[in-house]
Design a protein around this motif. Structure first.
Motif, PDB file in Angstrom:
ATOM      1  N   UNK A  15     -23.548 -32.712 -46.999  1.00 55.88           N
ATOM      2  CA  UNK A  15     -22.957 -31.548 -47.663  1.00 55.88           C
ATOM      3  C   UNK A  15     -23.010 -30.308 -46.775  1.00 55.88           C
ATOM      4  N   UNK A  16     -23.960 -30.249 -45.841  1.00 57.57           N
ATOM      5  CA  UNK A  16     -23.969 -29.138 -44.877  1.00 57.57           C
ATOM      6  C   UNK A  16     -22.757 -29.222 -43.975  1.00 57.57           C
ATOM      7  N   UNK A  17     -22.447 -30.431 -43.528  1.00 57.21           N
ATOM      8  CA  UNK A  17     -21.225 -30.635 -42.734  1.00 57.21           C
ATOM      9  C   UNK A  17     -19.999 -30.214 -43.536  1.00 57.21           C
ATOM     10  N   UNK A 118     -19.880 -34.785 -51.064  1.00 55.98           N
ATOM     11  CA  UNK A 118     -20.202 -35.361 -49.764  1.00 55.98           C
ATOM     12  C   UNK A 118     -20.574 -36.818 -49.800  1.00 55.98           C
ATOM     13  N   UNK A 119     -20.210 -37.536 -50.866  1.00 54.06           N
ATOM     14  CA  UNK A 119     -20.551 -38.947 -50.966  1.00 54.06           C
ATOM     15  C   UNK A 119     -19.852 -39.766 -49.893  1.00 54.06           C
ATOM     16  N   UNK A 155     -21.958 -37.773 -35.478  1.00 56.27           N
ATOM     17  CA  UNK A 155     -20.744 -36.947 -35.461  1.00 56.27           C
ATOM     18  C   UNK A 155     -20.961 -35.663 -36.247  1.00 56.27           C
ATOM     19  N   UNK A 156     -21.567 -35.774 -37.410  1.00 64.45           N
ATOM     20  CA  UNK A 156     -21.805 -34.593 -38.235  1.00 64.45           C
ATOM     21  C   UNK A 156     -22.757 -33.618 -37.546  1.00 64.45           C
ATOM     22  N   UNK A 161     -23.759 -28.524 -34.586  1.00 65.11           N
ATOM     23  CA  UNK A 161     -24.296 -27.842 -33.404  1.00 65.11           C
ATOM     24  C   UNK A 161     -23.213 -27.066 -32.676  1.00 65.11           C
ATOM     25  N   UNK A 162     -22.023 -27.663 -32.601  1.00 60.31           N
ATOM     26  CA  UNK A 162     -20.902 -27.002 -31.927  1.00 60.31           C
ATOM     27  C   UNK A 162     -20.479 -25.729 -32.655  1.00 60.31           C
TER      28      UNK A 162
END
Length: 395
Positions: A15-17, A118-119, A155-156, A161-162
């Motif tokens: 969910x942060x992503x 975010x499931x 990936x997330x 970070x990017x």
């Protein structure tokens, strides 16, 4: 003005992503909402809120739905002695509908055009959220980045970070989902059929030894007292959980069929649900007729299955609830329990509605309501269909 999206937010990696993706890639104004079913402390809620704003949420809310969850679901699971596959008290799966409904109501309140979760695509929760959104917010488009993009953890993390989000995203050895009606625990052991969770996987360690007495009091099927103290329903569940968890009671592994058609395993600890349901079941054995118990068992199984399969809004659920509620009129009294490490024993009950206290007879001892000839005649008539069949067909 940007269009609005409400995200069902937990503060975890997925969910942060989603917060960043919905904002940066889709250009939406992100509103995050955590629907709490009794599994978060005040400190944890504040941490989640702080993280949401740091990620760029326009607004964050913590929605407490614990009381609603109890009144509209937990009490009926107790009335029905609901244990899915005779094991699992339908803990996390029963929460999801109430969390989804809270998200829908909040989305309508802020005038959102979109709703998101975010499931992943491999579990039950995606169906539970999607179905509820489709029924109660059909005008809103559902966005599910983690599932649709088939994202890996790596990936997330790289994406966050990017975009300047630096946090400790180290994957926990065990995934834990906590609510007032139990805690699910998943890990590498639950992915295979021949391994089980170790003690360290469970959030509540064993801290007591010997044995301890516990007294639960019920009023019309609902828990109303603990160890002689009258107490509110939610507070009673929390107190029983605290007492039982210290004995590591309520641990097990549930094996069942998922909504997406595969078999699944999940560990859980649920001291309060197991103690309450088993105590309630014993009290019913003393206060209900055999046919009340029989039909309650059938309907309780259906109720638990429909909860698990996201069918809470099916009208038949309201019909079952009315039956279950009506059956509890005489289910009042005290149940006595002995607690030991990893285990508990049901000692007995006291109730003014105890059908063993009828005065007609004492089982295996003496009767006051019939004679020996009465029983001989009764048995002769009872045996008649079997005798007829045997004469015509033989054994």
């Amino acid at each position: 003005m940007k269009e609005k999206v409400v995200l069902a937010y937990s503060g975890g990696l997925d969910t942060s992503y989603c917060v960043k993706y919905l904002s940066e890639e889709l250009g939406l104004e992100v509103y995050t909402a955590l629907a709490n079913t009794g599994g978060f402390t005040e400190a944890e809620l504040k941490t989640v809120e702080k993280k949401a704003y740091a990620l760029g949420a326009k607004e964050h809310v913590n929605l407490d739905v614990t009381e609603d969850y109890y009144e509209k679901c937990i009490r009926y699971m107790v009335f029905g002695n609901v244990l899915r596959n005779k094991t699992y008290p339908v803990s996390v799966s029963s929460e999801r509908t109430f969390q989804a409904l809270a998200i829908v109501n909040y989305a309508k309140k802020v005038g959102a055009q979109y709703i998101a979760h975010g499931s992943t695509g491999a579990g039950n929760d995606q169906v539970r959220f999607d179905l509820c959104f489709a029924v109660f917010a059909p005008e809103m488009k559902v966005i599910t980045p983690t599932r649709d993009l088939r994202l890996s953890r790596e990936t997330e993390i790289g994406y966050l970070k990017a975009h300047g989000v630096h946090s400790d995203w180290k994957k926990m050895e065990y995934s834990v989902n906590k609510g007032i009606w139990g805690t699910s625990v998943g890990g590498k052991e639950t992915l295979h059929s021949n391994t089980n969770l170790p003690d360290k996987a469970y959030p509540s360690p064993l801290v007591k030894e010997g044995c301890e007495s516990l007294e639960l009091e019920f009023g019309q099927g609902e828990i109303v007292g603990v160890n002689g103290e009258k107490i509110s329903r939610i507070a009673a569940i929390r107190k029983i959980e605290e007492i039982g968890a210290a004995w590591a009671i309520g641990r097990d592994t549930h094996v069942g069929d998922t909504l997406v058609g595969i078999k699944g395993r999940v560990g859980f600890e649920a001291a309060a649900p197991m103690l309450i349901i088993k105590a309630h079941e014993l009290l019913e054995k003393h206060t209900l007729t055999k046919w009340q118990q029989y039909w309650k068992e059938q309907l309780g199984n259906w109720y638990g299955m429909f909860l698990h399969e996201a069918m809470y809004s099916e009208p038949v659920m309201r019909d079952i609830e009315r039956f279950l509620e009506n059956s509890q009129q005489k289910v009042s009294g005290k149940v006595f329990i002995r607690l030991r490490p990893y285990h508990f024993d049901l000692i007995g009950i006291e109730s003014e509605h105890d059908l063993m206290n009828s005065g007609f007879a004492e089982y295996g001892e003496m009767n006051k309501a019939w004679t020996a000839d009465d029983v001989k005649g009764f048995t002769k008539i009872l045996s008649m269909p079997l005798r007829i069949y045997n004469v015509v067909n033989g054994l």
